[in-house]
Design an enzyme around this catalytic site. Structure first.
Site, PDB file in Angstrom:
ATOM      1  CE  LYS A 241      -4.194  -2.025   1.733  1.00  0.00           C
ATOM      2  NZ  LYS A 241      -3.780  -3.432   1.708  1.00  0.00           N
TER       3      LYS A 241
HETATM    4  C1  LIG Z   1      -4.343  -4.431   0.838  1.00  0.00           C
HETATM    5  C2  LIG Z   1      -3.568  -5.681   0.676  1.00  0.00           C
HETATM    6  C3  LIG Z   1      -3.927  -6.667  -0.279  1.00  0.00           C
HETATM    7  C4  LIG Z   1      -5.159  -6.540  -1.158  1.00  0.00           C
HETATM    8  O1  LIG Z   1      -5.086  -5.516  -2.117  1.00  0.00           O
HETATM    9  P1  LIG Z   1      -6.417  -4.936  -2.779  1.00  0.00           P
HETATM   10  O2  LIG Z   1      -5.973  -3.795  -3.615  1.00  0.00           O
HETATM   11  O3  LIG Z   1      -7.292  -4.499  -1.636  1.00  0.00           O
HETATM   12  O4  LIG Z   1      -7.037  -6.031  -3.556  1.00  0.00           O
HETATM   13  C5  LIG Z   1      -3.131  -7.789  -0.402  1.00  0.00           C
HETATM   14  N1  LIG Z   1      -2.049  -7.968   0.398  1.00  0.00           N
HETATM   15  C6  LIG Z   1      -1.678  -7.060   1.306  1.00  0.00           C
HETATM   16  C7  LIG Z   1      -0.492  -7.330   2.172  1.00  0.00           C
HETATM   17  C8  LIG Z   1      -2.400  -5.871   1.488  1.00  0.00           C
HETATM   18  O5  LIG Z   1      -2.016  -4.983   2.415  1.00  0.00           O
END
Ligand SMILES: *Cc1c(COP(=O)(O)O)cnc(C)c1O
Length: 481
Positions: free
Chosen positions: A106
């Site tokens: 993120k």
């Molecule tokens: C947020 C997240 C996801 C999922 O991503 P999306 O964009 O919500 O589908 C997968 N793995 C980790 C570690 C995350 O923090």
């Protein structure tokens, strides 16, 4: 460039306005009315930051000086100038998205979003400060805090469930530095905190507020668009390593929750990148696997708590964008979302399902399955991955076994194994001992993989935000900021 709501083609905004608003007024998400012409081959030639600049200037042309914003967002924040390196592991290529300030993928988007928001605010002549409100189950809150800290004209307030996040995740948030940040625990679970935040948005909608409220989640196009870059970057890495030739299609397997990450992959394809199949990987909360396999989305089911908590989700907001992009029928999308809201499920028309299946393939893997994958990848290939990444690996493996597809496969790695040391230690045959910090050291001793600096430093950092409040106190808390 014109964006409009997924639920009404006449509800329009330019790209700067769409970033400022986040959600469209009818509850839909902003999508481009038409994708811009894009020189994808030229884009592949630049550095990671050049790629981000090319893509973001094409998609958000109403936000000026993109190159400068990109450098401000990323310079010095990632462990490597490459931002998101790709490493070959066995037959697959792992795209490591976790080298940012909080060791989760993120960071790529949440370092950029504050720059986009402040620039959009300037472009639109908005004088009011922005207050970012976020409820978090762990990862988003910290990545948002790091991205928004000390950004002029923006304040951020993060609520997390008291006792509902891991020890390391709590430490990451309560030690947060910055002169514009607030972090507070709420008595209750994640849903209580999230409902509290939604109620604050509703209560403040028609109020004169000193700050304009906004959110940091992936419904905002300004959070989604920065994620497109790393699909290009991985492609370029495979080219440089001689694994593919220019024009060869590459498959990507994506650990999925809110469908933001994988949708960015679809947008990369729409911009011209030779993307083959996009593989949607879930954990035991396999609502998306069922949907992509059958065409019926059904959120009426229990939510399991798993070792991959960032994928523990039953309503994947960004799927709505895909439904629009593939059907170009806002009325259809509005109807489906109404059904989801009222009855908890919907079924897409056969033609739309066929289009989805032409682009996407889906599979899931529960905690036991993820344990087996993490163990196997470590024992046979000497690579340590986290439980989210393991679900992506599992789906990629099943896809290749079932289809015999021989195109190159990139597995997106969304978190550092050090964010989930307990599950990783068990998977590689160790008995986790002590607290989260001890387990990080234990994992380091066994694997020799360096602990990311931001996590290694945590134990000695001062706790700055130790408040705990009741649900009912959230609104007055925010009004007092
Ligand atoms: C947020 C997240 C996801 C999922 O991503 P999306 O964009 O919500 O589908 C997968 N793995 C980790 C570690 C995350 O923090």
């Amino acid at each position: 460039m014109i964006y409009h709501s997924t639920r009404s083609a006449s509800l329009q905004a330019d790209s700067a306005q769409a970033v400022l608003e986040g959600l469209a007024a009818d509850g839909g998400l902003y999508v481009p009315a038409a994708l811009p012409a894009f020189d994808w081959k030229k884009c592949l030639r630049g550095s990671a930051m050049d790629m981000a600049t090319d893509i973001l200037s094409a998609l958000l042309p109403d936000i000026p000086e993109m190159g400068q914003l990109v450098r401000k967002a990323y310079t010095g924040k990632f462990a490597t100038e490459e931002l998101t390196p790709t490493v070959s592991v066995g037959d697959f290529h792992v795209l490591e998205l976790f080298h940012g300030p909080t060791s989760a993928f993120k960071d790529v988007a949440l370092c950029m979003l504050p720059q986009l928001l402040t620039a959009a605010r300037r472009a639109k002549g908005v004088e009011q400060d922005i207050l970012i409100l976020t409820a978090t189950s762990g990862d988003t809150g910290k990545a948002a805090l790091e991205g928004f800290k000390d950004v002029d004209g923006i304040k951020i307030c993060v609520f997390y469930p008291d006792g509902g996040v891991s020890q390391v995740q709590r430490a990451q948030m309560v030690t947060q530095e910055g002169n514009n940040v607030t972090v507070c625990a709420v008595v209750g679970n994640f849903d209580d905190a999230q409902t509290g935040v939604k109620n604050i948005f509703a209560a403040c909608r028609d109020k004169e507020m000193p700050s304009r409220l906004s959110s940091a989640n992936s419904i905002n196009i300004g959070r989604l668009a920065p994620q497109i870059m790393y699909y290009f970057k991985a492609y370029r890495d495979l080219l440089d390593a001689g694994k593919i030739a220019l024009g060869d299609e590459v498959n990507y397997s994506v650990p999925t929750g809110n469908f933001g990450d994988i949708l960015a992959g679809y947008l990369a394809k729409k911009l011209g990148l030779p993307v083959g199949k996009l593989i949607c990987a879930s954990n035991a909360n396999k609502v998306l696997t069922d949907f992509i396999q059958t065409g019926t989305y059904d959120r009426m089911r229990p939510l399991y708590k798993t070792d991959s908590p960032s994928m523990d989700i039953l309503v994947s907001s960004n799927l709505e964008r895909l439904l629009y992009l593939l059907s170009e029928d806002a009325e259809l999308v509005a109807g489906l979302m109404k059904q989801l809201n009222e009855s908890g499920s919907y079924t897409v028309p056969t033609e739309l399902l066929a289009k989805i299946q032409a682009e996407f393939w889906a599979d899931y893997c529960d905690d036991d399955g993820a344990q087996k994958i993490m163990g196997k990848v470590w024992n046979e290939l000497g690579y340590v991955c986290d439980p989210h990444t393991a679900s992506g690996w599992a789906a990629a493996e099943n896809y290749v076994n079932q289809t015999g597809d021989t195109r190159a496969m990139v597995v997106l790695s969304t978190a550092s194994p050090y964010k989930f040391p307990e599950a990783v230690l068990r998977a590689i045959g160790q008995t986790p001992a002590g607290d989260g910090f001890n387990q990080m050291e234990q994992l380091n001793a066994v694997t020799g993989v360096a602990i990311p600096k931001n996590l290694a430093n945590l134990r000695t950092k001062t706790e700055r935000h130790t408040g705990v409040i009741e649900k009912g106190e959230m609104l007055p808390f925010v009004l007092g900021l």
